[in-house]
Design a protein around this motif. Sequence first.
Motif, PDB file in Angstrom:
ATOM      1  N   LEU A  76     -30.039  -3.849  -5.316  1.00  0.00           N
ATOM      2  CA  LEU A  76     -29.071  -2.884  -4.627  1.00  0.00           C
ATOM      3  C   LEU A  76     -29.273  -1.579  -4.845  1.00  0.00           C
ATOM      4  O   LEU A  76     -29.655  -1.230  -6.118  1.00  0.00           O
TER       5      LEU A  76
ATOM      6  N   LEU B 151     -31.577  -6.824   0.467  1.00  0.00           N
ATOM      7  CA  LEU B 151     -31.564  -5.649   0.217  1.00  0.00           C
ATOM      8  C   LEU B 151     -30.463  -4.586   0.692  1.00  0.00           C
ATOM      9  O   LEU B 151     -29.941  -4.738   1.917  1.00  0.00           O
ATOM     10  N   PHE B 152     -29.641  -4.036   0.087  1.00  0.00           N
ATOM     11  CA  PHE B 152     -28.541  -3.148   0.295  1.00  0.00           C
ATOM     12  C   PHE B 152     -28.968  -1.796   0.111  1.00  0.00           C
ATOM     13  O   PHE B 152     -29.034  -1.478  -1.322  1.00  0.00           O
ATOM     14  N   ALA B 153     -28.856  -0.825   0.941  1.00  0.00           N
ATOM     15  CA  ALA B 153     -29.245   0.523   0.670  1.00  0.00           C
ATOM     16  C   ALA B 153     -27.867   1.292   0.133  1.00  0.00           C
ATOM     17  O   ALA B 153     -26.923   0.600   0.077  1.00  0.00           O
TER      18      ALA B 153
END
Lengths: 310, 310, 310
Positions: B210, B227-229
Amino acid sequence: MIFPHTYSLKEIADIINGKIIGDANFQVTGINEIHKVTPGDITFVDHPKYYKKALNSAATTIIINKEMEPPEGKALIFSEDPFVAYNHLVAYFSKFEKTNQMVHPDAEIGEGTHLQPGVFIGKSVKIGKNCLIHANVTINAPAIIGNNVIIHSGTVIGGDAFYYQKRDNGYNKMISCGRVIIEDNVEIGTNCTIDKGVSGDTIIGKGTKLDNLIQIGHDTVIGKNCLFASQVGVAGTVTVEDDVILWGQVGVQKDLVIGKGAIVLGQSGIGKSLEGGKVYFGSPAKEAPEKMRELVNITRIPEILEKLKK
Amino acid sequence: MIFPHTYSLKEIADIINGKIIGDANFQVTGINEIHKVTPGDITFVDHPKYYKKALNSAATTIIINKEMEPPEGKALIFSEDPFVAYNHLVAYFSKFEKTNQMVHPDAEIGEGTHLQPGVFIGKSVKIGKNCLIHANVTINAPAIIGNNVIIHSGTVIGGDAFYYQKRDNGYNKMISCGRVIIEDNVEIGTNCTIDKGVSGDTIIGKGTKLDNLIQIGHDTVIGKNCLFASQVGVAGTVTVEDDVILWGQVGVQKDLVIGKGAIVLGQSGIGKSLEGGKVYFGSPAKEAPEKMRELVNITRIPEILEKLKK
Amino acid sequence: MIFPHTYSLKEIADIINGKIIGDANFQVTGINEIHKVTPGDITFVDHPKYYKKALNSAATTIIINKEMEPPEGKALIFSEDPFVAYNHLVAYFSKFEKTNQMVHPDAEIGEGTHLQPGVFIGKSVKIGKNCLIHANVTINAPAIIGNNVIIHSGTVIGGDAFYYQKRDNGYNKMISCGRVIIEDNVEIGTNCTIDKGVSGDTIIGKGTKLDNLIQIGHDTVIGKNCLFASQVGVAGTVTVEDDVILWGQVGVQKDLVIGKGAIVLGQSGIGKSLEGGKVYFGSPAKEAPEKMRELVNITRIPEILEKLKK
């Protein structure tokens, strides 16, 4: 900001080296920027475009960069740079308090209120009874917090207003001297940011609940029993009436009113005042049924193009 | 929440002053809100609309505000206000731990794990081996953190769920007793907020990364290698399967499933479940190619108007 | 990252157990990932697709997973896994500093600069004169902060870049060794996150003012006298020129340039570079007048459908 006691115009003018136009014994009771002035206040104006507004405002003393007759019942202080003079006065009456203690000894903490570790409480902060302030919260002065308030970790109460004046050499900061007021039974989530008023109060009304990562700008007044979901951002000088629900990531521009009971769906962007009692969606936001019809209409463009081809 | 040991129905009913309908020796092993119940659990229902759901749920004991025959193999506790009774039970079994120590002495910190200064660790927090917890992180109880986890500064693990019941006098809070579970090799950026479950677990799956300022709501389960932007917001009770990529400022509403390998482009708003293996865009989100065609179609409206004029 | 002094190729190859192809006395002065290389640098390449780019770059030494003749004036280090070798070198030269002190004794704090309580300052952080760092700020190393800088509570300077390489077993992190540089007269609001460069510098230019909850990605360079409103998110390796104004919740994708004096309205999403001196709106953003016309055009679809029916 209300002064601790009444000052004569002479005392004020001496602080900023300004020239009095009017009665030196004239009484001044506080200082406010133009949007927040009340009788007894001193304010400032530095552009001819706004002279009239300032001279006709509720303020009884105006710091101004032109010598002229004061309006009836008012006084003026002439200053080459009213913005700087105003800021100087604010700094004089609202000194930033350096400290090396996590909880300032002058802060007032009510009975039954618990502070977890890592909490910073500035001078002139008053917290009511039976509150729970979680670890690593920051409450800068001046702030007044009611009873039964819960503030979650990482939240910052009382950051400075994001308020600058453009000048030839860049942006000059308007110094904030306003407060944050958090009423009873409010709960504020983790890592929120609630700025103090420039000269007035930022208020979170009784029973309102904020989720995480929410921004509330300076001088914004939130009503009672509102619900704001995560990552909502509200700019400065907004009025949100009671029972308003803002869903996640909604953004609200400055100087607006959101009417009682309005519901704004996720990611909407509010650029003008909204009537209460309705549901809104979109960026820019419209009433939700209208916006939904628009979204459907867009999907009919291929059909329109097909018909026109024939 | 699973109780530390099994309780008889009589013991539970005594805590909340409720009236048993059924066998007082009936065994209770935990408490959960209706969306998370498993056999042995006690739950509550306070509206006739949901009686059937609660009585047919996996829960074996239901706190209810109507006297009736319990379904076969179940027991009831009659209470005038089941919500208050449930909250009372949660508070009884999951007391908030006041402390004045940055790291609670009962917390378990694994070998090779380092805590930078200003880190708060609550009671009943377990951290595995070789983790790095950066300065000014807050980890509230209860949370279980695996091995090789990195948590960056200002992040808050285990804030309360944003979960309230509307009542005549405002919003009443459902007390959270759930956990946060962070699996091995997860990295969490700065100033993120990850709430605990209401009664179940919020989970960040193995190897997921994250970025900063990300919100993960209560009871949400994130899969492996996601995957977190930055500034992504995920509401409560969402399921994100493995290998999902959410780009910056994406918002996800509650109670959804995002399928394995889905990719959601920046600022999209997810209002319904998404099939895996596809790319999405827009608010509300659509499959990206469809959304892109719509954006092109909109630019053709002037041409359509022109044709119609002829 | 520039090394503290010049190293011979042999010294470098020994650290990573690599095989030198070229002159072992070849001099190396620093290490950078491919987007930031300058002469004297060592970089790496591990995919044939990028061999040419790496060999033709400004780097004078390339860690590579194929044995070949080095280009004229360059040297190679053969390694089975150049990514791991590169990361190993970064970790060698840029060790993370564990500490148990809120202010690292090696940090340099200028005259007249005040740190409120709960502030963490890592090793190799330099802060100029007359700065005010509010309570519970985190400044990780390495960072260089100018004079007259104000950083508000909860902000984190110098988190790691969000930069991973996908591998069969999940995501491997590229270790960040770059810096954050904050120039004179910058003000940064509460709970912001400003990541360090991967190997270069993240820069906030002189006189720029950031509101609250803002994300600035790794290696992004912000010009002078910019204004970013609350909840703006800027990805990595973006260039924002001077005098740019981004309103609330704007998102900027990576690898873009936003030209001098551009103004981007609230909630816009920037997916490609923008010319300076213009106003933009929408997600994806267009010039504001064009976007406004499109919004009006959409409202005319019902009229179009009506006409076609006739």
